[in-house]
Design a protein around this motif. Structure first.
Motif, mmCIF file in Angstrom:
data_model
loop_
_atom_site.group_PDB
_atom_site.id
_atom_site.type_symbol
_atom_site.label_atom_id
_atom_site.label_comp_id
_atom_site.label_asym_id
_atom_site.label_seq_id
_atom_site.Cartn_x
_atom_site.Cartn_y
_atom_site.Cartn_z
ATOM 1 N N VAL A 116 0.835 -1.197 0.000
ATOM 2 C CA VAL A 116 0.000 0.000 0.000
ATOM 3 C C VAL A 116 0.880 1.262 0.000
ATOM 4 C CG1 VAL A 116 -1.639 1.312 1.374
ATOM 5 C CG2 VAL A 116 -1.947 -1.139 1.097
ATOM 6 N N SER A 117 1.863 1.298 0.900
ATOM 7 C CA SER A 117 2.673 2.523 1.034
ATOM 8 C C SER A 117 3.471 2.803 -0.228
ATOM 9 C CB SER A 117 3.652 2.397 2.193
ATOM 10 O OG SER A 117 2.984 2.089 3.366
ATOM 11 N N TYR A 120 1.628 3.718 -3.526
ATOM 12 C CA TYR A 120 1.233 5.110 -3.634
ATOM 13 C C TYR A 120 2.428 6.049 -3.509
ATOM 14 C CZ TYR A 120 -3.554 3.660 -3.783
ATOM 15 O OH TYR A 120 -4.728 3.092 -4.181
ATOM 16 N N LEU A 122 4.757 6.541 -1.254
ATOM 17 C CA LEU A 122 5.098 7.221 0.000
ATOM 18 C C LEU A 122 6.597 7.140 0.236
ATOM 19 C CD1 LEU A 122 2.408 6.303 2.627
ATOM 20 C CD2 LEU A 122 2.643 8.337 1.233
ATOM 21 N N TYR A 201 20.853 -3.895 -4.399
ATOM 22 C CA TYR A 201 19.670 -3.163 -4.852
ATOM 23 C C TYR A 201 19.100 -2.298 -3.722
ATOM 24 C CZ TYR A 201 19.123 -5.269 -9.502
ATOM 25 O OH TYR A 201 19.272 -5.613 -10.823
ATOM 26 N N ASP A 210 15.633 7.004 -8.191
ATOM 27 C CA ASP A 210 15.522 7.182 -9.645
ATOM 28 C C ASP A 210 16.707 6.552 -10.355
ATOM 29 O OD1 ASP A 210 13.101 8.367 -9.618
ATOM 30 O OD2 ASP A 210 13.834 10.418 -9.787
ATOM 31 N N ALA A 212 18.440 4.151 -9.322
ATOM 32 C CA ALA A 212 18.308 2.707 -9.217
ATOM 33 C C ALA A 212 17.337 2.179 -10.276
ATOM 34 C CB ALA A 212 17.839 2.322 -7.813
ATOM 35 N N GLU A 213 16.177 2.818 -10.384
ATOM 36 C CA GLU A 213 15.203 2.398 -11.405
ATOM 37 C C GLU A 213 15.841 2.409 -12.790
ATOM 38 O OE1 GLU A 213 11.989 1.554 -12.239
ATOM 39 O OE2 GLU A 213 11.428 1.080 -10.186
ATOM 40 N N VAL A 217 16.701 -1.584 -11.327
ATOM 41 C CA VAL A 217 16.321 -2.038 -9.997
ATOM 42 C C VAL A 217 14.801 -1.894 -9.833
ATOM 43 C CG1 VAL A 217 16.594 -1.674 -7.516
ATOM 44 C CG2 VAL A 217 18.540 -1.322 -9.059
ATOM 45 N N PRO A 218 14.101 -2.986 -9.625
ATOM 46 C CA PRO A 218 12.644 -2.885 -9.416
ATOM 47 C C PRO A 218 12.391 -2.361 -8.012
ATOM 48 C CG PRO A 218 13.329 -5.174 -9.285
ATOM 49 C CD PRO A 218 14.578 -4.388 -9.521
ATOM 50 N N THR A 219 12.416 -1.053 -7.859
ATOM 51 C CA THR A 219 12.483 -0.447 -6.526
ATOM 52 C C THR A 219 11.290 -0.815 -5.654
ATOM 53 O OG1 THR A 219 11.527 1.560 -7.433
ATOM 54 C CG2 THR A 219 13.902 1.494 -7.261
ATOM 55 N N LYS A 220 10.100 -0.764 -6.250
ATOM 56 C CA LYS A 220 8.908 -1.030 -5.444
ATOM 57 C C LYS A 220 8.944 -2.468 -4.911
ATOM 58 C CE LYS A 220 4.338 -1.478 -6.742
ATOM 59 N NZ LYS A 220 3.278 -1.089 -7.694
#
Ligand SMILES: Nc1ncnc2c1ncn2[C@@H]1O[C@H](COP(=O)(O)OP(=O)(O)O)[C@@H](O)[C@H]1O
Ligand SMILES: [Mg+2]
Lengths: 372, 290, 248
Positions: A116-117, A120, A122, A201, A210, A212-213, A217-220
């Motif tokens: 959730v965080s 969105y 956060l 990562y 940014d 990293a992405e 890197v799949p940051t989420k």
């Protein structure tokens, strides 16, 4: 070279820790320890150190490596304690397995919170605030849920002659070795992460999301995995705490102070480093316990309320108050020190003790190189 | 509207007014300095203790304490900013949060050491007096707290709009470089902002002492509620904070009615908070600059 | 089929149309230049095709598939990487670790990724600085790390946003040589650059952006002779000067 020397240092400490219970009652230990800190009292302090090192290491994965400041880890800790305890009381499940259930439940909750965080977007203080609110919601729910004992919490059923499967012991040694194993396990796990793609990562995410992405890197996903793992480990710790203290209650466990204590070791020792939380716990807990032993020994027995209400003159009241403070006041000196240490580290060595030492060593090396 | 709901609405607005003053302090500090102060509630707690002891030891009425507290806590805030907060201005939010968390931990434990963990409350002869308002009972002390808080919020607003210092503060909140460029002394502005913010929250605490208990642990709840309000109202937005505070006050007191237990009243507030953070992080009324 | 194809991509910021109905194509093996005065929308265009911003209108196809709405990391996995005009080295990591993060894109194993990172570090000439932290580097060092991180992801297509800006003429020369080696390694590139000499020498084809619109497209020789291009630049009193760091 430095790494090698550090490894020797850690190995020697480890050997000492493995053997400590054998000598906890010995005269040699009694000679070097402050009053009464031998035998089971001494082992208790070490259980606290190991346990806090372990909890702080759990926090370190999301808060240190991934750099997502959670100030709500007490919630995972508390939920973990409740889950295994309820499994034990209501379904007769041994806490050894309850521990796994607890980790699974808190891991899922952590993943949900992260999903959730981070979905969105956060970041920074807003994520921190969500974790605070989440912990507060958890506390309120536990506090009002009759099934889990509400405000009274749960007193674990005492067994006078416990078996191993009950995860209860009449002496401190088993707890000592379990806590030590948990701490060592957490070091091994995080040490492995630190050398793996996942660890790199997380470090990249902490330093620049940014960037990293941009390099894949799949940051989420990484952040969600980090908080899930961190929460699962914290939940596991909750089970240990429940078995060790045999009593769980929301207002002692799921409160802001505990959330802060969990992150304290890592932040002081070095967030995002493998040994930081351990070093931090080895600094904090002895300092805290020593403060308690030295300054909070007796207490005058007078309560502040009684003092205020008494019909002494102002000067006498003031003197009596000074006595009251000298005897440790209302307590809390150890926590004052913790707060002070946290601020001192943030201001004086923002990366924590270990990175600060590494920096000193690098500077010294550069100086010798410059001289020669 | 039935009586219980009217009662809840009025109680909610009353306490919401006090929340407004707490939140305005927080949002002023955030707006000007971009600092998230996790120790905010602890200043409220010290304000309450100050008023409590002034009353029981020296017989000073809390409302007189509130007046004395303005310069005192302004000076405390000024000093804390100069000594502790200044080094982390402009640093990462994580560093700032950890520093103020440390301060909060220290202040709570210090209060426990000095004043013990016991819950204290003032017993004043006018403490329980009430009057009737269209079927709802309103206590004089709560009304007084509401009026003091609203009055101070209004005074702060006028100060920010009408005085040179106030305008300089707002310039800092708009843009730091810009403020520097026109010759505003940022460091002084930071001290003023922190001093004012701390004075606000301390006075909010003092205004509550006639009807609210004091303990070392009262702070965090107010810090969190203030964050809820500030996010709801839009970061750095003062009228937004006042509106957000009244909403939160009402949500809380209506929550106490509809929840299975009155002490679950905060649940609604925190859920509202998470929803706002997720879906409308700029707040219901817009953040500073937008 | 083109490697990259942007179809009528548009992005607005409030009232400002930063990128306006731009059509853009890159074939495998090409080096495409993207030029235009400051504020023309070049960086925004990169953000749009690399997934950092979502176009308001239009479509972006990479390798024949629409990548609209994909995350940058996902696009990177498919083979398109970008560098940032405002460089973003990981400040607390060594150069090797910076590049290693990129190398993990196609190597899950730390040993294999490290080998890849080392070879890229050699390719861009960062060997002597491999142990330095990101924050300790000079501008030229940072630009190279930026390039090396992107290269280590083993892209088919690399978007380079002003990797020469802020470099001294001799550093520019060294960087051109590096880019030549990258081209020889078979990487397709889109380069945004203010240094005309670089663009003219390296590019097979050039697009010109002006106020968010693609006003010209063609080989370098045609572009310099194009009156609309001259007008766009002279209108902004543009000076093609090596080493000028633009404000945006
Ligand atoms: N995130 C943003 N919000 C608002 N305006 C933006 C944003 N990014 C870029 N712009 C505006 O879009 C225009 C194009 O900017 P940019 O793509 O950076 O140009 P270039 O890279 O060609 O110099 C500029 O006017 C810039 O101010
Ligand atoms: Mg640009």
């Amino acid at each position: 070279m430095a790494g090698l020397r550090a490894n020797w240092f850690y190995l020697i400490v480890l050997a000492g820790l493995l053997m400590l219970p054998l000598f906890a009652e010995s005269d040699a230990v009694a000679a070097v320890m402050p009053r009464g800190l031998t035998g089971s009292a001494l082992l208790h302090v070490f259980v606290l150190i190991f346990f806090f090192a372990y909890m702080s290491q759990a926090w370190n994965i999301i808060g240190g490596f991934a750099g997502q400041l959670s100030i709500g880890h007490a919630a995972f800790f508390g939920i973990g304690a409740y889950v295994s305890t309820i499994c034990y009381i209501h379904f007769g499940l041994t806490p050894w397995l309850g521990m796994i259930v607890a980790a699974a439940v808190t891991g899922l909750i952590g993943a949900g919170l992260g999903l959730v965080s981070f979905h969105y977007g956060l970041k920074g203080p807003f994520f921190a605030l969500v974790t605070v609110a989440f912990a507060e919601i958890t506390r309120l729910v536990l506090l009002h849920w009759e099934f889990v004992g509400a405000a009274n919490g749960i007193l674990l059923p005492f067994s006078p002659d416990p078996t191993f499967w009950e995860f209860q012991f009449t002496t401190k040694e088993p707890y000592y070795y379990i806590a030590l194993a948990m701490m060592l396990g957490s070091i091994a796990l995080v040490g492995w992460i630190a050398r793996s793609r996942f660890g790199y990562y997380l470090h990249a995410i902490r330093q620049d999301e940014d960037a990293a992405e941009a390099v894949g890197v799949p940051t989420k996903r990484c952040k969600i995995q980090a908080i899930a793992l961190s929460a699962a480990l914290a939940g596991l710790g909750g089970t240990f705490y429940a078995q060790y203290t045999q009593y769980i209650v929301p207002d002692d466990m799921v409160v802001g102070r505990v959330s802060v204590e969990i992150l304290l070791g890592a932040v002081i020792g070095g967030a995002g480093t493998v040994m930081g939380p351990i070093v931090g716990a080895f600094i904090l807990i002895p300092v805290g316990e020593a403060t308690r032993v030295i300054f909070e020994g007796g207490g005058t027995g007078t309560s502040l309320s009684a003092l205020i209400a008494s019909d002494m003159g102002f000067a006498d009241k003031f003197l009596a108050y000074l006595d009251y403070l000298a005897a440790g006041g209302g307590g809390g000196l150890a926590i004052i020190l913790y707060g002070f240490l946290l601020m001192a580290v943030v201001l004086g060595m923002p990366g924590g003790v270990l990175p600060w030492l590494a920096g000193l060593r690098a500077r010294a090396a550069r100086r010798t190189r410059a001289r020669s | 509207m039935s009586d219980v709901y009217l009662q809840a609405l009025i109680s909610g607005l009353m306490i919401g007014g006090v929340y407004a003053l707490v939140a305005v302090g927080l949002t002023l500090i955030f707006g000007v300095m971009d600092i998230i102060n996790f120790a905010h509630g602890e200043f409220l707690m010290f304000g309450m203790y100050g008023a409590f002891f002034a009353s029981v030891l020296f017989g000073i009425d809390p409302y007189l304490s509130a007046v004395l507290a303005l310069p005192l806590f302004f000076a405390i805030g000024w000093t804390v900013q100069g000594v502790l907060i200044r080094p982390v201005v402009g640093k990462s939010h994580a560093i700032q949060i950890l520093l103020t968390l440390g301060l909060s931990l220290l202040m709570q434990a210090l209060a426990q050491f000095l004043f013990s963990a016991d819950f204290q409350s003032l017993k004043l002869d006018y403490g329980s007096a009430t009057f009737d308002l269209g079927g709802a009972r309103v206590s004089y002390t709560r009304l007084a707290a509401f009026l003091i808080a609203m009055g101070l919020c209004a005074a702060l607003w006028v100060f920010l709009q009408r005085t040179d210092t106030g305008r300089a503060l707002r310039a800092c909140a708009e843009e730091h470089e810009g403020a520097l460029a026109v010759g505003i002394d940022l460091r002084r502005m930071y001290k003023i902002a922190f001093g004012l913010g701390i004075a606000c929250v301390a006075i909010a605490g003092i205004a509550m002492t006639p009807f609210f208990y004091v303990a070392p642990v009262v702070g965090p709840k107010f810090t969190l509620v203030a964050f809820v309000i500030v996010v709801l109202g839009g970061l750095g937005n003062i009228p937004g904070a006042v509106a957000g505070a009244l909403i939160v006050g009402v949500v809380e007191s209506v929550g106490a009615l509809v929840m299975p237990s009155p002490s679950l009243k905060d649940l609604g507030v925190y859920l509202l908070f998470i929803l706002v953070l997720l879906f409308r992080p700029q707040g219901l009324f817009g953040a500073k600059g937008s | 089929m083109s490697l990259l194809e942007a179809r009528s991509v548009t992005r607005r910021f409030g009232g400002l149309t930063a990128v306006n109905a731009v059509d853009f194509r890159v074939e495998t093996g090409e080096i495409v230049g993207l030029i235009g005065p400051n504020g023309a929308g070049k960086t925004t265009f990169f953000n749009l095709i690399s997934g950092f911003l979502r176009p308001d209108e239009g479509d972006v196809l990479f390798d024949g598939h629409s990548i609209l709405g994909h995350k940058p990391s996902d696009i990177c996995k498919r083979g398109m990487t970008r560098t940032f005009q405002i460089v973003k080295p990981f400040p607390e990591m060594t150069v090797t670790d910076n590049v290693l993060v990129g190398a993990f894109n196609h190597h899950g194993d730390t040993g294999a990724a490290l080998a890849k990172a080392r070879s890229v570090i050699e390719l861009v000439g960062l060997g002597p600085q491999a142990g330095k932290l990101g924050r300790e580097l000079t501008v030229a060092g940072r630009k190279r790390v930026e390039l090396a991180k992107a290269l280590a992801t083993e892209p088919k297509l690399m978007l380079l946003d002003e990797v020469m800006a802020g470099l001294t003429p001799s550093e520019v020369g060294a960087m051109i040589e590096v880019l030549g080696r990258v081209r020889d390694a078979g990487v397709t590139m889109v380069i945004v650059e203010h240094v005309m000499q670089v663009i003219m020498n390296l590019s097979d084809r050039i697009y010109v952006l002006h106020h968010g619109e693609a006003i010209a497209e063609g080989p370098p020789r045609e572009i310099v002779a194009n009156p609309r291009v001259m007008e766009a630049y002279l209108g902004e009193s543009f000076v093609a000067e090596a080493g000028a760091e633009p404000a945006t």
